[in-house]
Design an enzyme around this catalytic site. Structure first.
Site, PDB file in Angstrom:
ATOM      1  N   LYS A 209       2.958   1.669  -4.453  1.00 16.95           N
ATOM      2  CA  LYS A 209       1.833   1.441  -5.362  1.00 16.95           C
ATOM      3  C   LYS A 209       1.942   0.102  -6.088  1.00 16.95           C
ATOM      4  O   LYS A 209       1.052  -0.247  -6.871  1.00 16.95           O
ATOM      5  CB  LYS A 209       1.723   2.604  -6.338  1.00 16.95           C
ATOM      6  CG  LYS A 209       1.431   3.944  -5.653  1.00 16.95           C
ATOM      7  CD  LYS A 209       1.404   5.088  -6.647  1.00 16.95           C
ATOM      8  CE  LYS A 209       1.173   6.423  -5.958  1.00 16.95           C
ATOM      9  NZ  LYS A 209       2.286   6.828  -5.084  1.00 16.95           N
TER      10      LYS A 209
ATOM     11  N   LYS B   3      -1.939   8.471 -11.864  1.00 16.58           N
ATOM     12  CA  LYS B   3      -0.912   9.008 -10.978  1.00 16.58           C
ATOM     13  C   LYS B   3       0.400   8.280 -11.212  1.00 16.58           C
ATOM     14  O   LYS B   3       0.413   7.112 -11.631  1.00 16.58           O
ATOM     15  CB  LYS B   3      -1.346   8.886  -9.509  1.00 16.58           C
ATOM     16  CG  LYS B   3      -1.755   7.500  -9.055  1.00 16.58           C
ATOM     17  CD  LYS B   3      -2.343   7.537  -7.644  1.00 16.58           C
ATOM     18  CE  LYS B   3      -2.852   6.160  -7.215  1.00 16.58           C
ATOM     19  NZ  LYS B   3      -3.455   6.192  -5.858  1.00 16.58           N
TER      20      LYS B   3
ATOM     21  N   ARG C 189      -5.813   7.819   6.665  1.00 18.22           N
ATOM     22  CA  ARG C 189      -4.460   7.332   6.894  1.00 18.22           C
ATOM     23  C   ARG C 189      -4.460   6.526   8.196  1.00 18.22           C
ATOM     24  O   ARG C 189      -4.799   7.047   9.255  1.00 18.22           O
ATOM     25  CB  ARG C 189      -3.483   8.496   6.967  1.00 18.22           C
ATOM     26  CG  ARG C 189      -2.097   8.202   7.571  1.00 18.22           C
ATOM     27  CD  ARG C 189      -1.345   7.073   6.909  1.00 18.22           C
ATOM     28  NE  ARG C 189      -1.138   7.233   5.494  1.00 18.22           N
ATOM     29  CZ  ARG C 189      -0.062   7.786   4.951  1.00 18.22           C
ATOM     30  NH1 ARG C 189       0.900   8.248   5.746  1.00 18.22           N
ATOM     31  NH2 ARG C 189       0.065   7.848   3.644  1.00 18.22           N
TER      32      ARG C 189
ATOM     33  N   ARG D 278      -8.302  12.355   6.344  1.00 16.98           N
ATOM     34  CA  ARG D 278      -7.810  13.527   5.624  1.00 16.98           C
ATOM     35  C   ARG D 278      -8.834  13.909   4.553  1.00 16.98           C
ATOM     36  O   ARG D 278      -9.074  13.153   3.620  1.00 16.98           O
ATOM     37  CB  ARG D 278      -6.454  13.220   4.988  1.00 16.98           C
ATOM     38  CG  ARG D 278      -5.418  12.746   6.009  1.00 16.98           C
ATOM     39  CD  ARG D 278      -4.168  12.216   5.345  1.00 16.98           C
ATOM     40  NE  ARG D 278      -4.463  11.090   4.462  1.00 16.98           N
ATOM     41  CZ  ARG D 278      -3.567  10.504   3.684  1.00 16.98           C
ATOM     42  NH1 ARG D 278      -2.319  10.928   3.653  1.00 16.98           N
ATOM     43  NH2 ARG D 278      -3.913   9.484   2.920  1.00 16.98           N
TER      44      ARG D 278
ATOM     45  N   ARG E  45      -7.242  15.499  -4.021  1.00 19.97           N
ATOM     46  CA  ARG E  45      -6.098  15.031  -3.240  1.00 19.97           C
ATOM     47  C   ARG E  45      -6.287  15.420  -1.776  1.00 19.97           C
ATOM     48  O   ARG E  45      -6.497  16.584  -1.456  1.00 19.97           O
ATOM     49  CB  ARG E  45      -4.813  15.632  -3.795  1.00 19.97           C
ATOM     50  CG  ARG E  45      -4.573  15.283  -5.255  1.00 19.97           C
ATOM     51  CD  ARG E  45      -3.417  16.054  -5.829  1.00 19.97           C
ATOM     52  NE  ARG E  45      -3.627  17.492  -5.730  1.00 19.97           N
ATOM     53  CZ  ARG E  45      -2.703  18.398  -6.040  1.00 19.97           C
ATOM     54  NH1 ARG E  45      -1.513  18.012  -6.458  1.00 19.97           N
ATOM     55  NH2 ARG E  45      -2.974  19.677  -5.933  1.00 19.97           N
TER      56      ARG E  45
ATOM     57  N   ASP F  72      -3.433   3.908   3.167  1.00 20.11           N
ATOM     58  CA  ASP F  72      -4.485   4.843   2.780  1.00 20.11           C
ATOM     59  C   ASP F  72      -5.714   4.045   2.376  1.00 20.11           C
ATOM     60  O   ASP F  72      -5.629   3.115   1.556  1.00 20.11           O
ATOM     61  CB  ASP F  72      -4.024   5.725   1.618  1.00 20.11           C
ATOM     62  CG  ASP F  72      -2.838   6.598   1.992  1.00 20.11           C
ATOM     63  OD1 ASP F  72      -2.657   6.871   3.195  1.00 20.11           O
ATOM     64  OD2 ASP F  72      -2.092   7.006   1.088  1.00 20.11           O
TER      65      ASP F  72
ATOM     66  N   GLU G 134      -3.037   2.490  -1.019  1.00 24.20           N
ATOM     67  CA  GLU G 134      -1.579   2.506  -0.958  1.00 24.20           C
ATOM     68  C   GLU G 134      -1.115   1.913   0.365  1.00 24.20           C
ATOM     69  O   GLU G 134      -1.814   1.999   1.376  1.00 24.20           O
ATOM     70  CB  GLU G 134      -1.013   3.935  -1.087  1.00 24.20           C
ATOM     71  CG  GLU G 134      -1.186   4.560  -2.447  1.00 24.20           C
ATOM     72  CD  GLU G 134      -0.425   5.880  -2.588  1.00 24.20           C
ATOM     73  OE1 GLU G 134       0.481   6.149  -1.772  1.00 24.20           O
ATOM     74  OE2 GLU G 134      -0.747   6.640  -3.513  1.00 24.20           O
TER      75      GLU G 134
ATOM     76  N   ASN H 260       2.244   2.616   2.461  1.00 26.00           N
ATOM     77  CA  ASN H 260       3.411   3.496   2.500  1.00 26.00           C
ATOM     78  C   ASN H 260       4.434   2.964   3.496  1.00 26.00           C
ATOM     79  O   ASN H 260       4.156   2.875   4.690  1.00 26.00           O
ATOM     80  CB  ASN H 260       2.984   4.912   2.889  1.00 26.00           C
ATOM     81  CG  ASN H 260       2.068   5.533   1.852  1.00 26.00           C
ATOM     82  OD1 ASN H 260       2.536   6.114   0.887  1.00 26.00           O
ATOM     83  ND2 ASN H 260       0.773   5.396   2.047  1.00 26.00           N
TER      84      ASN H 260
END
Length: 316
Positions: free
Chosen positions: A125, A160, A210, A224, A232, A272, A280, A282
């Site tokens: 992040k 978050k 994703r 998703r 979420r 994402d 994000e 990852n």
């Protein structure tokens, strides 16, 4: 040529093999004739320049109730392997960071995926903040006045943890929310570091995409969709995985960040994207490979090992 592959990961016995990307990578490595060794991050040791781990040689099977066999544990000198897969899940805490320092002490002929120094320097992040033009409006702070000013400017927001994972402790906050004061106090008492306050994107109800990049190239994606009454979309939180294609905007995002990912040795990355906004990047233990395959996409474990083996060949 068969390789020796050590996998730094969470307990192998507790894997959800149907959805675990690490397991997919292990299956593909084994199919190529590579030897697999498994160890837990807490078993790493560094002594007089030598990095070792208490490891077990394993065989894996795509069978939920019988997915691995292992030999007796032994001390493995990690300089004797060709590849280390750095794949334990967050939290990205001091214990995780310490493992990156230990793995960085390995000799150059051992390829660590993803590169441990780059993993350490690219918290998911924070690293994404290098690309503000691709993101929704985002603030990283624990200062209440700064957060309140951000809410005044952008209305509905999401709060978050900066180093959270799996959708844990993600809250939607309304512009005039009576719970904000209590939520701020909870975050301030729970986290020593700043946290993320981000413009809420209503289109999340249609999905949080994703996208998996292998050596900087976007090779597959899954959409998703959050469960009812939840913002979420993480699959561990009940999100549904659906087939999808990349939009032009998403390809632009990937083309922008891809070269930097490759140059940093971040071979397997999951990003994402919500409604054309990057939220994000990852790099620690990104998931999605098995979900993409399950909805009809390519087997990205194959692409990942093609990239790993190409990097080894380039090293000579």
């Amino acid at each position: 040529m068969p390789l020796a592959v050590a996998v730094q990961m969470d307990p192998i016995e507790s894997l959800n093999v149907a959805g675990d990307t690490t397991f997919a990578l292990m299956l593909e490595a084994q199919a190529r004739g590579h030897r697999l060794f498994y160890y837990r991050p807490e078993s790493l040791s560094l002594r007089e320049g030598v990095v070792t781990a208490s490891a077990r040689e394993v065989e894996v099977r795509d069978a939920p109730d019988d997915h691995f066999s292992q030999k007796a544990a032994r001390t493995l000198d990690l300089s004797d392997v060709d590849v280390v897969l750095l794949r334990q899940d967050p939290p990205f805490d001091l214990a995780y960071i310490t493992t990156t320092h230990l793995l960085e002490a390995l000799p150059p002929h051992v390829l660590v995926v993803n590169d441990p120094a780059s993993v350490r320097d690219a918290p998911e992040k924070l690293f994404v903040m290098k690309f503000p033009e691709l993101m929704p409006k985002t603030l990283i702070s624990r200062d209440r006045k700064a957060i309140e000013a951000f809410r005044d400017a952008h209305g509905e927001v999401v709060m978050k943890p900066l180093f959270g994972h799996g959708g844990a402790a993600v809250f939607k906050v309304a512009p005039k929310d009576p719970n904000f004061g209590s939520l701020y106090d909870l975050f301030a008492a729970t986290f020593r570091e700043p946290w993320v306050t981000q413009q809420f994107l209503p289109a999340v109800s249609r999905g949080d995409k994703r996208i998996i990049l292998i050596d900087g190239l976007a090779l597959g994606a899954v959409n998703r969709v959050p469960a009812e009454n939840d913002i979420r979309s993480n699959m561990v939180r009940g999100g549904a995985a659906l087939a999808t294609e990349l939009t032009g905007r998403e390809r632009e995002i990937c083309a922008t960040i891809g070269p930097e990912l490759k140059s940093r040795g971040l071979v397997i990355v999951g990003i994402d994207v919500i409604d054309g906004f990057l939220t994000e990047i990852n790099v620690t233990s990104p998931t999605g490979v098995r979900a993409i395959r399950r909805v009809g996409g390519p087997d990205l474990a194959v692409a990942a090992w093609d990239a790993i083996e190409a990097r080894l060949r380039a090293r000579g």
